[in-house]
Design a protein around this motif. Structure first.
Motif, PDB file in Angstrom:
ATOM      1  N   THR A 103     100.768 -66.338 -10.312  1.00 11.02           N
ATOM      2  CA  THR A 103      99.654 -65.394 -10.378  1.00 11.02           C
ATOM      3  C   THR A 103      99.851 -64.402 -11.515  1.00 11.02           C
ATOM      4  O   THR A 103      98.926 -64.130 -12.294  1.00 11.02           O
ATOM      5  CB  THR A 103      99.501 -64.659  -9.033  1.00 11.02           C
ATOM      6  OG1 THR A 103      99.290 -65.627  -7.990  1.00 11.02           O
ATOM      7  CG2 THR A 103      98.337 -63.673  -9.068  1.00 11.02           C
TER       8      THR A 103
ATOM      9  N   GLN B  84      88.182 -64.571 -11.856  1.00 11.59           N
ATOM     10  CA  GLN B  84      87.804 -65.872 -11.299  1.00 11.59           C
ATOM     11  C   GLN B  84      88.569 -66.990 -12.001  1.00 11.59           C
ATOM     12  O   GLN B  84      89.037 -67.934 -11.356  1.00 11.59           O
ATOM     13  CB  GLN B  84      86.297 -66.106 -11.423  1.00 11.59           C
ATOM     14  CG  GLN B  84      85.852 -67.407 -10.782  1.00 11.59           C
ATOM     15  CD  GLN B  84      86.090 -67.437  -9.294  1.00 11.59           C
ATOM     16  OE1 GLN B  84      85.613 -66.591  -8.557  1.00 11.59           O
ATOM     17  NE2 GLN B  84      86.850 -68.404  -8.822  1.00 11.59           N
TER      18      GLN B  84
ATOM     19  N   SER C 188      89.259 -66.089  -3.593  1.00  9.07           N
ATOM     20  CA  SER C 188      90.601 -66.484  -3.184  1.00  9.07           C
ATOM     21  C   SER C 188      90.832 -67.978  -3.318  1.00  9.07           C
ATOM     22  O   SER C 188      89.888 -68.757  -3.472  1.00  9.07           O
ATOM     23  CB  SER C 188      90.858 -66.060  -1.736  1.00  9.07           C
ATOM     24  OG  SER C 188      90.039 -66.793  -0.858  1.00  9.07           O
ATOM     25  N   LYS C 189      92.109 -68.312  -3.218  1.00 10.93           N
ATOM     26  CA  LYS C 189      92.532 -69.707  -3.263  1.00 10.93           C
ATOM     27  C   LYS C 189      93.822 -69.814  -2.459  1.00 10.93           C
ATOM     28  O   LYS C 189      94.676 -68.921  -2.532  1.00 10.93           O
ATOM     29  CB  LYS C 189      92.768 -70.134  -4.708  1.00 10.93           C
ATOM     30  CG  LYS C 189      93.068 -71.610  -4.880  1.00 10.93           C
ATOM     31  CD  LYS C 189      93.071 -71.981  -6.347  1.00 10.93           C
ATOM     32  CE  LYS C 189      93.159 -73.470  -6.520  1.00 10.93           C
ATOM     33  NZ  LYS C 189      93.070 -73.843  -7.933  1.00 10.93           N
ATOM     34  N   THR C 190      93.953 -70.911  -1.712  1.00 13.53           N
ATOM     35  CA  THR C 190      95.173 -71.149  -0.956  1.00 13.53           C
ATOM     36  C   THR C 190      96.049 -72.115  -1.731  1.00 13.53           C
ATOM     37  O   THR C 190      95.566 -73.131  -2.245  1.00 13.53           O
ATOM     38  CB  THR C 190      94.849 -71.717   0.444  1.00 13.53           C
ATOM     39  OG1 THR C 190      94.023 -70.761   1.121  1.00 13.53           O
ATOM     40  CG2 THR C 190      96.111 -71.955   1.250  1.00 13.53           C
ATOM     41  N   LEU C 191      97.329 -71.777  -1.826  1.00 14.10           N
ATOM     42  CA  LEU C 191      98.287 -72.557  -2.596  1.00 14.10           C
ATOM     43  C   LEU C 191      99.357 -73.147  -1.683  1.00 14.10           C
ATOM     44  O   LEU C 191      99.652 -72.603  -0.626  1.00 14.10           O
ATOM     45  CB  LEU C 191      98.969 -71.674  -3.638  1.00 14.10           C
ATOM     46  CG  LEU C 191      98.072 -70.867  -4.562  1.00 14.10           C
ATOM     47  CD1 LEU C 191      98.910 -69.967  -5.453  1.00 14.10           C
ATOM     48  CD2 LEU C 191      97.196 -71.782  -5.386  1.00 14.10           C
TER      49      LEU C 191
ATOM     50  N   VAL D 103      92.157 -67.018 -10.598  1.00 13.93           N
ATOM     51  CA  VAL D 103      92.242 -67.653  -9.276  1.00 13.93           C
ATOM     52  C   VAL D 103      92.043 -69.165  -9.406  1.00 13.93           C
ATOM     53  O   VAL D 103      92.775 -69.951  -8.798  1.00 13.93           O
ATOM     54  CB  VAL D 103      91.218 -67.020  -8.304  1.00 13.93           C
ATOM     55  CG1 VAL D 103      91.139 -67.802  -7.002  1.00 13.93           C
ATOM     56  CG2 VAL D 103      91.591 -65.561  -8.030  1.00 13.93           C
ATOM     57  N   SER D 104      91.080 -69.588 -10.211  1.00 17.41           N
ATOM     58  CA  SER D 104      90.821 -71.019 -10.379  1.00 17.41           C
ATOM     59  C   SER D 104      91.999 -71.743 -11.007  1.00 17.41           C
ATOM     60  O   SER D 104      92.262 -72.906 -10.687  1.00 17.41           O
ATOM     61  CB  SER D 104      89.582 -71.227 -11.252  1.00 17.41           C
ATOM     62  OG  SER D 104      88.442 -70.723 -10.598  1.00 17.41           O
TER      63      SER D 104
ATOM     64  N   GLU E 173      97.988 -67.505   0.245  1.00 17.65           N
ATOM     65  CA  GLU E 173      96.665 -67.186  -0.271  1.00 17.65           C
ATOM     66  C   GLU E 173      96.781 -66.152  -1.378  1.00 17.65           C
ATOM     67  O   GLU E 173      97.522 -65.178  -1.243  1.00 17.65           O
ATOM     68  CB  GLU E 173      95.765 -66.635   0.829  1.00 17.65           C
ATOM     69  CG  GLU E 173      94.364 -66.300   0.308  1.00 17.65           C
ATOM     70  CD  GLU E 173      93.490 -65.635   1.345  1.00 17.65           C
ATOM     71  OE1 GLU E 173      92.423 -66.178   1.626  1.00 17.65           O
ATOM     72  OE2 GLU E 173      93.890 -64.567   1.862  1.00 17.65           O
TER      73      GLU E 173
END
Length: 128
Positions: free
Chosen positions: A20, A122, A6-9, A125-126, A92
């Protein structure tokens, strides 16, 4: 082993969904399904829920390879990617780790295919 990445934006929810979806396209995925969980819960059981979208992402080439290796693997497809509003206002984006989700399947060839999908997700998400 965690079952997601995951990643928070910082951007707003709709912008996060758009970004996304675009990042998925860049890795060869299409969005087959889009579930607005908040809307569904409101309509079905009358509850309010934070903005939460499930994107059912599929890379046709890799899905075909997986289906050739394991006929019932469609029970685990498509790969879900969640965009959700967090309590602090951040957004997220979380994607399933297909290697973790397919550990129950005893098929070495499938593990290699799952690793390819994980690498692509990955990068999605990155990139966000």
């Amino acid at each position: 082993m965690t079952y997601y990445m995951s990643k928070t934006l910082a951007p707003g929810f709709d912008e996060a969904v758009r970004r996304t979806t675009e990042a998925l396209k860049e890795e060869g995925f299409g969005v087959l399904t889009e579930i607005d969980v908040a809307d569904t819960l409101k309509k079905k059981i009358g509850v309010d829920f934070r903005r939460y979208r499930i994107l059912g992402a599929c890379n046709p080439k890799l899905a075909y390879e997986a289906l050739q290796l394991e006929g019932n693997i469609g029970t685990m497809l498509p790969c879900n990617v969640v965009v959700q509003e967090k309590a602090d206002g951040g957004i997220e984006v979380a994607a399933i780790d297909p290697v973790a989700s397919m550990m129950a399947v005893d098929n070495p060839g499938l593990k290699k295919a799952a690793e390819q999908v994980r690498d692509k997700l990955q990068r999605v998400v990155s990139r966000l």
